[in-house]
Motif scaffolding. Structure first.
Motif, PDB file in Angstrom:
ATOM      1  N   GLU A  32       0.830  -1.206   0.000  1.00 55.84           N
ATOM      2  CA  GLU A  32       0.000   0.000   0.000  1.00 55.84           C
ATOM      3  C   GLU A  32       0.864   1.256   0.000  1.00 55.84           C
ATOM      4  OE1 GLU A  32      -3.608   0.302   0.096  1.00 55.84           O
ATOM      5  OE2 GLU A  32      -3.256  -1.690  -0.727  1.00 55.84           O
ATOM      6  N   PRO A 299     -15.444   1.451  -0.264  1.00 49.01           N
ATOM      7  CA  PRO A 299     -14.679   2.451  -1.022  1.00 49.01           C
ATOM      8  C   PRO A 299     -15.607   3.422  -1.742  1.00 49.01           C
ATOM      9  CG  PRO A 299     -13.874   0.220  -1.464  1.00 49.01           C
ATOM     10  CD  PRO A 299     -15.169   0.074  -0.721  1.00 49.01           C
ATOM     11  N   GLN A 301     -15.005   7.208  -4.223  1.00 52.68           N
ATOM     12  CA  GLN A 301     -14.058   8.214  -4.679  1.00 52.68           C
ATOM     13  C   GLN A 301     -14.109   9.474  -3.819  1.00 52.68           C
ATOM     14  OE1 GLN A 301     -14.260  10.970  -8.326  1.00 52.68           O
ATOM     15  NE2 GLN A 301     -13.320   9.105  -9.152  1.00 52.68           N
ATOM     16  N   LYS A 303     -14.340   9.705  -0.675  1.00 50.53           N
ATOM     17  CA  LYS A 303     -13.500   9.565   0.510  1.00 50.53           C
ATOM     18  C   LYS A 303     -12.040   9.843   0.169  1.00 50.53           C
ATOM     19  CE  LYS A 303     -16.663   6.200   2.581  1.00 50.53           C
ATOM     20  NZ  LYS A 303     -16.876   4.824   3.070  1.00 50.53           N
ATOM     21  N   THR A 304     -11.644   9.509  -1.047  1.00 52.44           N
ATOM     22  CA  THR A 304     -10.296   9.823  -1.503  1.00 52.44           C
ATOM     23  C   THR A 304     -10.153  11.325  -1.740  1.00 52.44           C
ATOM     24  OG1 THR A 304     -10.164   7.673  -2.596  1.00 52.44           O
ATOM     25  CG2 THR A 304      -8.540   9.317  -3.240  1.00 52.44           C
ATOM     26  N   ASP A 306     -11.793  13.650  -0.444  1.00 54.47           N
ATOM     27  CA  ASP A 306     -11.899  14.365   0.830  1.00 54.47           C
ATOM     28  C   ASP A 306     -10.523  14.609   1.432  1.00 54.47           C
ATOM     29  OD1 ASP A 306     -13.419  15.473   3.049  1.00 54.47           O
ATOM     30  OD2 ASP A 306     -12.783  13.704   4.167  1.00 54.47           O
ATOM     31  N   VAL A 307      -9.629  13.637   1.309  1.00 51.19           N
ATOM     32  CA  VAL A 307      -8.270  13.805   1.839  1.00 51.19           C
ATOM     33  C   VAL A 307      -7.503  14.820   0.991  1.00 51.19           C
ATOM     34  CG1 VAL A 307      -6.095  12.619   2.335  1.00 51.19           C
ATOM     35  CG2 VAL A 307      -8.264  11.515   2.863  1.00 51.19           C
TER      36      VAL A 307
END
Length: 367
Positions: A32, A299, A301, A303-304, A306-307
């Motif tokens: 990862e 999962p 997108q 949430k990705t 957001d970072v």
């Protein structure tokens, strides 16, 4: 076997199982951590335009390097990594071809995404992402610490970076606009205002096939200069409106805000939505097109992204309850959330009770 010996054997087996599980976990976490190199390779391939050289079939790294002005051994290593995810494919003779999954990397593809790749991996996104620890420690964006000013102020001073952003957003939106427009609840005859609408891709999709709609594209002057509304199909049914949505927005029956609120903090969002409420015609509606984060561990997108918002901007992706609080503080009522075939949803708001000035800046905590 005596009981003591059996117990020792069982403990040894448990230790072995735990050790094996630990090794599997360690291998997974390391894999990862190496994942950042894939978008780095994807950016490099997009930047040199290698996909355009594969439109007619497979070619060797040497042929591709000659066509793109790159180093053949290095290009092969990049393409080899990208082939592990299916965007390219290496054959038994060492040639690479572009797959159907990677076709959108071509500049002449039906929905080209190269500019979006370059935007999402631009240094304005990449460098703050590497400083997420600062966000955890300070509770704010890392962007200002790196570039010396907030995100959009930097763009206002750097025309080249601003162009990357606007072209990238237009490319990122191109695959979304038609299915989103098809799911928007537009009246038969209405004025639709695309607030902060960029080059007008969503508004163009809305106007096509709906002869009763008139569109107003609202944004800053330098953004409106790149608009795409001047087509035969939309002739006479659109206008441009220069402005700042923090100050006011043009009046209309439907006010669209696509990928706008996620750029800003709650107080700023309430200010934008209050301006929309003031501009809303009787019986009109505000349509916020953004990711609506689902609960749980699945999962998504959003949430990705957001970072990314946390690292580079001051905004965030939101849940349905987050939007409801923003709407309420702005004098709107969340009437429904309409899913679309994309990662974005349509959050519909209608006029509610006019809020007090105090409530306008107090939308409530994050959900």
């Amino acid at each position: 076997m005596r009981e003591g010996a059996r117990g020792t054997a069982r403990e040894g087996a448990r230790e072995t199982t735990a050790e094996e599980a630990g090794r599997r976990s360690a291998a997974l976490v390391i894999e990862e951590a190496l994942g950042f190199l894939y978008p780095a390779a994807l950016r490099a391939a997009a930047a040199v335009g290698v996909a355009d050289q594969l439109a007619d079939g497979a070619r060797t790294p040497e042929e591709l390097a000659a066509a793109t002005g790159t180093d053949a051994p290095s290009l092969r290593r990049v393409l080899r990594l990208l082939a592990t995810r299916g965007l390219f494919e290496e054959d038994g003779r060492g040639r690479f071809r572009l797959t159907e999954a990677g076709d959108a990397l071509r500049s002449d593809a039906p929905v080209p995404v190269g500019p979006a790749v370059l935007m999402l991996t631009d240094r304005t996104m990449w460098r703050p992402a590497g400083e997420l620890t600062r966000c955890l420690e300070d509770g704010g964006s890392a962007f200002g610490h790196i570039f010396g000013m907030p995100f959009f102020e930097h763009f206002a001073r750097d025309e080249e970076t601003a162009a990357v952003f606007h072209e990238g957003m237009a490319a990122m939106s191109e695959a979304e606009n038609r299915p989103i427009a098809d799911n928007c609840p537009f009246p038969g005859a209405a004025t639709v205002v695309d607030v902060g609408g960029g080059h007008g891709g969503l508004l163009l999709a809305a106007l096509r096939g709906r002869p009763g709609l008139h569109g107003v594209l609202h944004d800053r002057a330098h953004v409106l200069a790149g608009h795409r509304l001047d087509t035969e199909e939309t002739k006479g049914r659109w206008s441009l409106h220069e402005g700042d949505f923090f100050t006011s927005v043009p009046p209309g029956d439907v006010l669209l805000l696509k990928r706008i609120l996620h750029d800003w903090d709650d107080e700023q969002c309430v200010g934008i939505l209050r301006n929309c409420r003031r501009a809303l015609a009787p019986g009109g509606r505000v349509l916020v097109v953004d990711a609506v984060l689902p609960p749980g561990n699945a999962p998504h997108q959003g949430k990705t992204l957001d970072v990314m918002m946390m690292a580079s901007l001051v905004g965030r992706e939101r849940t349905e309850s987050d939007f409801a609080r923003l709407f309420d503080a702005a004098g709107l009522r969340l009437s429904r959330v309409i899913p679309t075939p994309t990662v974005l949803s349509i959050v519909e708001g209608v006029a509610g009770t006019e809020p007090s000035e105090k409530s306008a800046g107090e939308p409530g905590g994050a959900g």
